[in-house]
Design a protein around this motif. Structure first.
Motif, PDB file in Angstrom:
ATOM      1  N   ILE A 190      -1.472   8.824 -11.367  1.00  0.00           N
ATOM      2  CA  ILE A 190      -1.662   7.513 -10.741  1.00  0.00           C
ATOM      3  C   ILE A 190      -0.612   7.286  -9.663  1.00  0.00           C
ATOM      4  O   ILE A 190      -0.903   6.732  -8.598  1.00  0.00           O
ATOM      5  N   LYS A 191       0.616   7.735  -9.911  1.00  0.00           N
ATOM      6  CA  LYS A 191       1.657   7.633  -8.883  1.00  0.00           C
ATOM      7  C   LYS A 191       1.240   8.387  -7.622  1.00  0.00           C
ATOM      8  O   LYS A 191       1.406   7.886  -6.502  1.00  0.00           O
ATOM      9  N   ALA A 192       0.685   9.575  -7.818  1.00  0.00           N
ATOM     10  CA  ALA A 192       0.238  10.372  -6.674  1.00  0.00           C
ATOM     11  C   ALA A 192      -0.894   9.669  -5.929  1.00  0.00           C
ATOM     12  O   ALA A 192      -0.955   9.694  -4.687  1.00  0.00           O
ATOM     13  N   GLN A 193      -1.787   9.043  -6.682  1.00  0.00           N
ATOM     14  CA  GLN A 193      -2.918   8.336  -6.063  1.00  0.00           C
ATOM     15  C   GLN A 193      -2.420   7.159  -5.219  1.00  0.00           C
ATOM     16  O   GLN A 193      -2.873   6.952  -4.082  1.00  0.00           O
ATOM     17  N   ILE A 194      -1.482   6.382  -5.752  1.00  0.00           N
ATOM     18  CA  ILE A 194      -0.973   5.230  -5.008  1.00  0.00           C
ATOM     19  C   ILE A 194      -0.178   5.684  -3.789  1.00  0.00           C
ATOM     20  O   ILE A 194      -0.276   5.095  -2.702  1.00  0.00           O
ATOM     21  N   SER A 195       0.613   6.749  -3.948  1.00  0.00           N
ATOM     22  CA  SER A 195       1.357   7.292  -2.802  1.00  0.00           C
ATOM     23  C   SER A 195       0.395   7.739  -1.707  1.00  0.00           C
ATOM     24  O   SER A 195       0.637   7.498  -0.510  1.00  0.00           O
ATOM     25  N   MET A 196      -0.702   8.393  -2.108  1.00  0.00           N
ATOM     26  CA  MET A 196      -1.711   8.826  -1.129  1.00  0.00           C
ATOM     27  C   MET A 196      -2.318   7.618  -0.414  1.00  0.00           C
ATOM     28  O   MET A 196      -2.453   7.611   0.816  1.00  0.00           O
ATOM     29  N   MET A 197      -2.633   6.572  -1.181  1.00  0.00           N
ATOM     30  CA  MET A 197      -3.230   5.373  -0.579  1.00  0.00           C
ATOM     31  C   MET A 197      -2.268   4.737   0.425  1.00  0.00           C
ATOM     32  O   MET A 197      -2.667   4.341   1.521  1.00  0.00           O
ATOM     33  N   PHE A 198      -0.999   4.671   0.054  1.00  0.00           N
ATOM     34  CA  PHE A 198      -0.014   4.064   0.952  1.00  0.00           C
ATOM     35  C   PHE A 198       0.118   4.882   2.242  1.00  0.00           C
ATOM     36  O   PHE A 198       0.164   4.325   3.347  1.00  0.00           O
ATOM     37  N   ASP A 199       0.144   6.202   2.097  1.00  0.00           N
ATOM     38  CA  ASP A 199       0.236   7.079   3.276  1.00  0.00           C
ATOM     39  C   ASP A 199      -0.972   6.902   4.197  1.00  0.00           C
ATOM     40  O   ASP A 199      -0.833   6.900   5.431  1.00  0.00           O
ATOM     41  N   LYS A 200      -2.156   6.752   3.600  1.00  0.00           N
ATOM     42  CA  LYS A 200      -3.365   6.565   4.416  1.00  0.00           C
ATOM     43  C   LYS A 200      -3.332   5.211   5.133  1.00  0.00           C
ATOM     44  O   LYS A 200      -3.808   5.093   6.272  1.00  0.00           O
TER      45      LYS A 200
END
Length: 334
Positions: free
Chosen positions: A275-285
């Motif tokens: 989930i941390k990776a998913q949120i980090s990806m969303m923030f980067d996008k």
């Protein structure tokens, strides 16, 4: 599901804004009618929703729920639900923390995040929050959650200080935040201090922003964008650090003094690595959005991001990813 589960003994929940035809409230009423202990805090000071909330609180009381009507001097703006389930001698806790209201109508129009966890330490903090509310009080200390008005602003400042210390020792300090508004002067001043120390700061602030980026020697390590699209950007994300040491929270609170010091707000740590990776990806996008994003410059002007790269609309991307995940889950179920 909890309303009909014979092993569920209690449901505790905060309600700030609910729909006019609320399935959430109906489920809470059903739970109480099924003999479960249901505690609901209904915030009667939710602007424009006062009448609707009063009507639903009467319905909850009639069904047998224990209803609390907010706190004197504070708005309860948190989005918190705690379900307790017992099977034999075993007790399980399901805690849900979100950035958006329990409202079926706005959930179709807003972008929000929600996490559900069985972590017992988070459940303990949630129990403390509800016990304090039931006693017409606010929580004075917590372990894993951040809870305003006493345990959110100070902990955010401490985490900013942690990134300053990393930068001052030669490391790579980083802060990433997504909120609706930024007006809290203590946090703004600490962001400026962090920028001076060399901490890279990315802020996604949809609305009011009282910090100017790109001022030489002061805020030149700070980038601020605003995303306005088809859906109302409503999720709040706090990120501190990089790599494995990164701390990520989702929260009900913007960085406004009214949120950090005059409301009951809850931020939850994201502990699961996926989930941390998913949120980090969303923030980067979001940071890479060049269709809906506007960047704030040192003159206080917003300019549509135009970087010459392939068009990236973050909202459309997340919309497509959500449907892709749903389709995969449907196939796996079959």
């Amino acid at each position: 599901e909890a309303a009909d589960d014979k092993n569920v003994v209690s449901i505790k929940m905060t309600l700030y804004r609910v729909a006019k035809h609320s399935e959430v409230v109906e489920a809470l009423c059903e739970a109480a009618e099924n003999g479960k202990d249901v505690l609901v805090l209904v915030e009667l000071k939710a602007r424009f929703d006062e009448e609707n909330n009063i009507e639903w609180s009467r319905r909850l009381e009639k069904a047998g729920c224990t209803v609390i009507y907010g706190l004197e001097g504070y708005k309860v703006h948190s989005k918190l639900c705690l379900i307790t389930k017992r099977s034999g001698t075993k007790t399980e806790y399901y805690t849900q923390i979100g950035t958006g209201n329990y409202n079926e109508k706005t959930s179709r129009l807003y972008t929000d995040l929600s996490v559900m966890t069985c972590d017992k330490d988070i459940a303990k903090d949630a129990i403390d929050v509800f016990n304090a509310l039931a006693s017409d009080d606010t929580v004075k200390s917590v372990d894993k959650l951040l809870v305003a008005p006493n345990c959110l602003q100070n902990k955010v400042l401490d985490m900013i200080d942690g990134q300053i210390a990393i930068a001052q020792s030669g490391g790579e300090g980083y802060i990433g935040v997504k909120i609706n508004s930024l007006t809290d002067k203590k946090i703004i001043d600490r962001f400026i201090e962090a920028s001076r120390a060399g901490v890279k700061i990315d802020l996604v602030v949809r609305g009011i922003c009282c910090l100017i980026p790109g001022v030489e020697g002061e805020t030149d390590n700070i980038r601020i964008i605003s995303i306005v699209g088809r859906f109302l950007e409503h999720s709040r994300i706090y990120m501190f650090g990089k790599g494995e040491e990164r701390k990520i929270y989702i929260a009900s609170a913007d960085f406004m003094t009214r949120n950090t010091l005059r409301r009951v707000e809850v931020a939850a740590p994201i502990l699961d690595e996926d989930i941390k990776a998913q949120i980090s990806m969303m923030f980067d996008k979001m940071l890479a959005d060049n269709c809906q994003a506007r960047e704030l410059d040192s003159d206080g002007e917003y300019t549509l991001v135009s970087d010459g790269k392939e068009p990236l609309n973050s909202q459309e991307l997340f919309y497509d990813l959500a449907y892709e995940r749903a389709s995969k889950a449907e196939v796996e179920d079959k």
